[in-house]
Design a protein around this motif. Structure first.
Motif, PDB file in Angstrom:
ATOM      1  N   MET A 174     -64.472 -42.809 -62.526  1.00 17.70           N
ATOM      2  CA  MET A 174     -65.810 -42.560 -63.047  1.00 17.70           C
ATOM      3  C   MET A 174     -66.374 -41.301 -62.377  1.00 17.70           C
ATOM      4  O   MET A 174     -66.322 -41.161 -61.174  1.00 17.70           O
ATOM      5  N   ASN A 175     -66.928 -40.426 -63.164  1.00 14.86           N
ATOM      6  CA  ASN A 175     -67.437 -39.157 -62.663  1.00 14.86           C
ATOM      7  C   ASN A 175     -68.939 -39.250 -62.400  1.00 14.86           C
ATOM      8  O   ASN A 175     -69.727 -39.414 -63.322  1.00 14.86           O
ATOM      9  N   PRO A 176     -69.384 -39.140 -61.132  1.00 14.57           N
ATOM     10  CA  PRO A 176     -70.813 -39.246 -60.822  1.00 14.57           C
ATOM     11  C   PRO A 176     -71.602 -37.989 -61.152  1.00 14.57           C
ATOM     12  O   PRO A 176     -72.802 -37.941 -60.998  1.00 14.57           O
ATOM     13  N   ARG A 177     -70.966 -36.961 -61.620  1.00 15.29           N
ATOM     14  CA  ARG A 177     -71.616 -35.671 -61.851  1.00 15.29           C
ATOM     15  C   ARG A 177     -72.828 -35.731 -62.790  1.00 15.29           C
ATOM     16  O   ARG A 177     -73.879 -35.184 -62.462  1.00 15.29           O
ATOM     17  N   PRO A 178     -72.723 -36.383 -63.985  1.00  8.70           N
ATOM     18  CA  PRO A 178     -73.894 -36.380 -64.873  1.00  8.70           C
ATOM     19  C   PRO A 178     -75.121 -37.026 -64.240  1.00  8.70           C
ATOM     20  O   PRO A 178     -76.229 -36.518 -64.381  1.00  8.70           O
ATOM     21  N   ALA A 179     -74.952 -38.125 -63.532  1.00  4.49           N
ATOM     22  CA  ALA A 179     -76.097 -38.771 -62.890  1.00  4.49           C
ATOM     23  C   ALA A 179     -76.665 -37.875 -61.796  1.00  4.49           C
ATOM     24  O   ALA A 179     -77.880 -37.742 -61.651  1.00  4.49           O
ATOM     25  N   ARG A 180     -75.771 -37.258 -61.019  1.00  2.00           N
ATOM     26  CA  ARG A 180     -76.224 -36.382 -59.945  1.00  2.00           C
ATOM     27  C   ARG A 180     -76.942 -35.162 -60.532  1.00  2.00           C
ATOM     28  O   ARG A 180     -77.967 -34.729 -60.017  1.00  2.00           O
ATOM     29  N   LYS A 228     -81.839 -32.182 -61.645  1.00  2.00           N
ATOM     30  CA  LYS A 228     -82.770 -31.575 -62.607  1.00  2.00           C
ATOM     31  C   LYS A 228     -84.165 -32.171 -62.453  1.00  2.00           C
ATOM     32  O   LYS A 228     -85.162 -31.450 -62.503  1.00  2.00           O
ATOM     33  N   GLN A 229     -84.243 -33.473 -62.241  1.00  5.98           N
ATOM     34  CA  GLN A 229     -85.551 -34.099 -62.070  1.00  5.98           C
ATOM     35  C   GLN A 229     -86.234 -33.583 -60.804  1.00  5.98           C
ATOM     36  O   GLN A 229     -87.436 -33.336 -60.803  1.00  5.98           O
ATOM     37  N   LYS A 230     -85.469 -33.406 -59.741  1.00  4.76           N
ATOM     38  CA  LYS A 230     -86.040 -32.843 -58.509  1.00  4.76           C
ATOM     39  C   LYS A 230     -86.577 -31.433 -58.766  1.00  4.76           C
ATOM     40  O   LYS A 230     -87.656 -31.063 -58.297  1.00  4.76           O
ATOM     41  N   LEU A 231     -85.825 -30.657 -59.517  1.00  2.63           N
ATOM     42  CA  LEU A 231     -86.259 -29.292 -59.839  1.00  2.63           C
ATOM     43  C   LEU A 231     -87.497 -29.318 -60.737  1.00  2.63           C
ATOM     44  O   LEU A 231     -88.423 -28.525 -60.541  1.00  2.63           O
ATOM     45  N   PHE A 232     -87.514 -30.218 -61.731  1.00  8.75           N
ATOM     46  CA  PHE A 232     -88.690 -30.349 -62.588  1.00  8.75           C
ATOM     47  C   PHE A 232     -89.911 -30.710 -61.755  1.00  8.75           C
ATOM     48  O   PHE A 232     -90.982 -30.117 -61.903  1.00  8.75           O
ATOM     49  N   ASP A 233     -89.767 -31.705 -60.883  1.00 12.96           N
ATOM     50  CA  ASP A 233     -90.904 -32.154 -60.071  1.00 12.96           C
ATOM     51  C   ASP A 233     -91.425 -31.028 -59.174  1.00 12.96           C
ATOM     52  O   ASP A 233     -92.636 -30.812 -59.080  1.00 12.96           O
ATOM     53  N   ALA A 234     -90.504 -30.340 -58.513  1.00 11.73           N
ATOM     54  CA  ALA A 234     -90.901 -29.246 -57.617  1.00 11.73           C
ATOM     55  C   ALA A 234     -91.551 -28.109 -58.408  1.00 11.73           C
ATOM     56  O   ALA A 234     -92.603 -27.580 -58.017  1.00 11.73           O
ATOM     57  N   ALA A 235     -90.920 -27.723 -59.516  1.00 10.32           N
ATOM     58  CA  ALA A 235     -91.460 -26.627 -60.326  1.00 10.32           C
ATOM     59  C   ALA A 235     -92.833 -26.993 -60.869  1.00 10.32           C
ATOM     60  O   ALA A 235     -93.768 -26.183 -60.822  1.00 10.32           O
ATOM     61  N   LEU A 236     -92.969 -28.207 -61.350  1.00 15.61           N
ATOM     62  CA  LEU A 236     -94.243 -28.629 -61.921  1.00 15.61           C
ATOM     63  C   LEU A 236     -95.357 -28.588 -60.879  1.00 15.61           C
ATOM     64  O   LEU A 236     -96.455 -28.088 -61.146  1.00 15.61           O
ATOM     65  N   ARG A 237     -95.075 -29.076 -59.702  1.00 14.68           N
ATOM     66  CA  ARG A 237     -96.071 -29.061 -58.633  1.00 14.68           C
ATOM     67  C   ARG A 237     -96.489 -27.621 -58.305  1.00 14.68           C
ATOM     68  O   ARG A 237     -97.672 -27.306 -58.237  1.00 14.68           O
ATOM     69  N   LEU A 238     -95.513 -26.735 -58.141  1.00 20.58           N
ATOM     70  CA  LEU A 238     -95.812 -25.349 -57.791  1.00 20.58           C
ATOM     71  C   LEU A 238     -96.482 -24.599 -58.939  1.00 20.58           C
ATOM     72  O   LEU A 238     -97.427 -23.842 -58.723  1.00 20.58           O
ATOM     73  N   LEU A 239     -95.989 -24.806 -60.153  1.00 13.54           N
ATOM     74  CA  LEU A 239     -96.560 -24.117 -61.313  1.00 13.54           C
ATOM     75  C   LEU A 239     -97.995 -24.568 -61.558  1.00 13.54           C
ATOM     76  O   LEU A 239     -98.851 -23.768 -61.937  1.00 13.54           O
ATOM     77  N   GLY A 240     -98.254 -25.858 -61.355  1.00 17.46           N
ATOM     78  CA  GLY A 240     -99.605 -26.364 -61.523  1.00 17.46           C
ATOM     79  C   GLY A 240    -100.563 -25.777 -60.512  1.00 17.46           C
ATOM     80  O   GLY A 240    -101.738 -25.557 -60.805  1.00 17.46           O
ATOM     81  N   SER A 290     -78.548 -35.074 -63.367  1.00 17.15           N
ATOM     82  CA  SER A 290     -79.828 -35.550 -63.865  1.00 17.15           C
ATOM     83  C   SER A 290     -80.841 -35.691 -62.730  1.00 17.15           C
ATOM     84  O   SER A 290     -82.000 -35.303 -62.867  1.00 17.15           O
ATOM     85  N   VAL A 291     -80.401 -36.234 -61.604  1.00 17.51           N
ATOM     86  CA  VAL A 291     -81.282 -36.384 -60.442  1.00 17.51           C
ATOM     87  C   VAL A 291     -81.702 -35.011 -59.931  1.00 17.51           C
ATOM     88  O   VAL A 291     -82.875 -34.786 -59.610  1.00 17.51           O
ATOM     89  N   GLU A 300     -88.824 -20.526 -54.071  1.00 19.62           N
ATOM     90  CA  GLU A 300     -89.829 -21.545 -53.761  1.00 19.62           C
ATOM     91  C   GLU A 300     -89.524 -22.868 -54.467  1.00 19.62           C
ATOM     92  O   GLU A 300     -89.668 -23.939 -53.880  1.00 19.62           O
ATOM     93  N   ILE A 301     -89.111 -22.776 -55.706  1.00 22.49           N
ATOM     94  CA  ILE A 301     -88.775 -23.995 -56.457  1.00 22.49           C
ATOM     95  C   ILE A 301     -87.594 -24.701 -55.795  1.00 22.49           C
ATOM     96  O   ILE A 301     -87.627 -25.915 -55.568  1.00 22.49           O
ATOM     97  N   ALA A 302     -86.556 -23.943 -55.471  1.00 24.10           N
ATOM     98  CA  ALA A 302     -85.373 -24.528 -54.834  1.00 24.10           C
ATOM     99  C   ALA A 302     -85.745 -25.164 -53.494  1.00 24.10           C
ATOM    100  O   ALA A 302     -85.337 -26.296 -53.198  1.00 24.10           O
ATOM    101  N   SER A 303     -86.516 -24.464 -52.700  1.00 24.07           N
ATOM    102  CA  SER A 303     -86.922 -24.982 -51.399  1.00 24.07           C
ATOM    103  C   SER A 303     -87.731 -26.272 -51.545  1.00 24.07           C
ATOM    104  O   SER A 303     -87.497 -27.254 -50.833  1.00 24.07           O
ATOM    105  N   ALA A 304     -88.686 -26.275 -52.461  1.00 25.78           N
ATOM    106  CA  ALA A 304     -89.512 -27.466 -52.677  1.00 25.78           C
ATOM    107  C   ALA A 304     -88.698 -28.644 -53.194  1.00 25.78           C
ATOM    108  O   ALA A 304     -89.024 -29.801 -52.925  1.00 25.78           O
ATOM    109  N   ALA A 305     -87.626 -28.351 -53.929  1.00 26.87           N
ATOM    110  CA  ALA A 305     -86.760 -29.411 -54.454  1.00 26.87           C
ATOM    111  C   ALA A 305     -85.716 -29.856 -53.440  1.00 26.87           C
ATOM    112  O   ALA A 305     -85.027 -30.857 -53.655  1.00 26.87           O
ATOM    113  N   GLY A 306     -85.570 -29.075 -52.352  1.00 31.99           N
ATOM    114  CA  GLY A 306     -84.574 -29.410 -51.335  1.00 31.99           C
ATOM    115  C   GLY A 306     -83.152 -29.107 -51.768  1.00 31.99           C
ATOM    116  O   GLY A 306     -82.207 -29.795 -51.379  1.00 31.99           O
TER     117      GLY A 306
END
Length: 193
Positions: free
Chosen positions: A1-7, A12-24, A9-10, A35-41
């Motif tokens: 089983m390949n964990p890549r798609p779930a990882r 991308k969600q971290k990037l969305f959350d970080a970008a949204l916070r900073l963009l807002g 997805s996680v 900045e987005i990468a740093s905020a997403a870890g």
């Protein structure tokens, strides 16, 4: 089983959350990929691997946010579909305040960098409103002559601005209080509601 798609997805969600916070907080033009990468870890390359560019990330973020909003707006099984639209919209913008800020700042920038994407996404949301409002009009619950398209855009725009006003100037009010206030206005202009 390949964990890549779930990882992925996680990630991308971290990037969305970080970008949204900073963009807002600062707007799309002021935020960097670093900045987005740093905020997403994550590493900067992760942004490029997943999206190709900051612009593509923001485009995907806008689509993702509108998809989430559209899911909440579907009025299946509700007694009062217009009240559902009002409550679901306000609840969404309460839960994702930075997304509301991003929509307002980018939607009315003319012509903004994401104008094409936002036009399509706005049309998707307004179409949901229009279906509900047209059914209400067909049932005689709106004043004669109300154009469903105009009323739909007006209600969506009103809810977006009311949500931002609520969060900035009246954060102590509850969702129920804000929804009920908007519904008093809506019911005040519709004879059958």
């Amino acid at each position: 089983m390949n964990p890549r798609p779930a990882r992925t997805s996680v990630t991308k969600q971290k990037l969305f959350d970080a970008a949204l916070r900073l963009l807002g907080e600062r707007g799309a033009a002021e935020v960097t990929v670093d900045e987005i990468a740093s905020a997403a870890g994550v590493a900067k390359g992760t942004v490029y691997y997943n999206f190709g560019s900051k612009d593509a990330l923001i485009d995907a973020l806008l689509r993702h946010g509108v998809d989430l909003l559209a899911q909440r707006l579907r009025p299946e099984g509700t007694d009062d579909p217009i009240e559902h639209l009002v409550g679901a919209s306000l609840g969404f913008f309460r839960d994702y305040p930075a997304f509301g800020q991003l929509l307002v700042s980018e939607m009315w920038r003319s012509p903004g960098q994401w104008h094409g994407t936002l036009s399509l996404l706005r049309d998707d949301i307004v179409a949901i409103f229009k279906q509900v409002i047209q059914r209400s009009a067909d049932a005689g619950k709106l004043p004669e002559g109300v154009q469903a398209g105009t009323a739909s855009a007006a209600l969506f725009g009103t809810l977006l601005v009311v949500a931002l006003d609520w969060q900035v100037f009246q954060p102590d009010r509850s969702l129920d209080q804000v929804r009920d206030s908007v519904m008093l206005l809506v019911r005040g202009v519709s004879p059958g509601a």
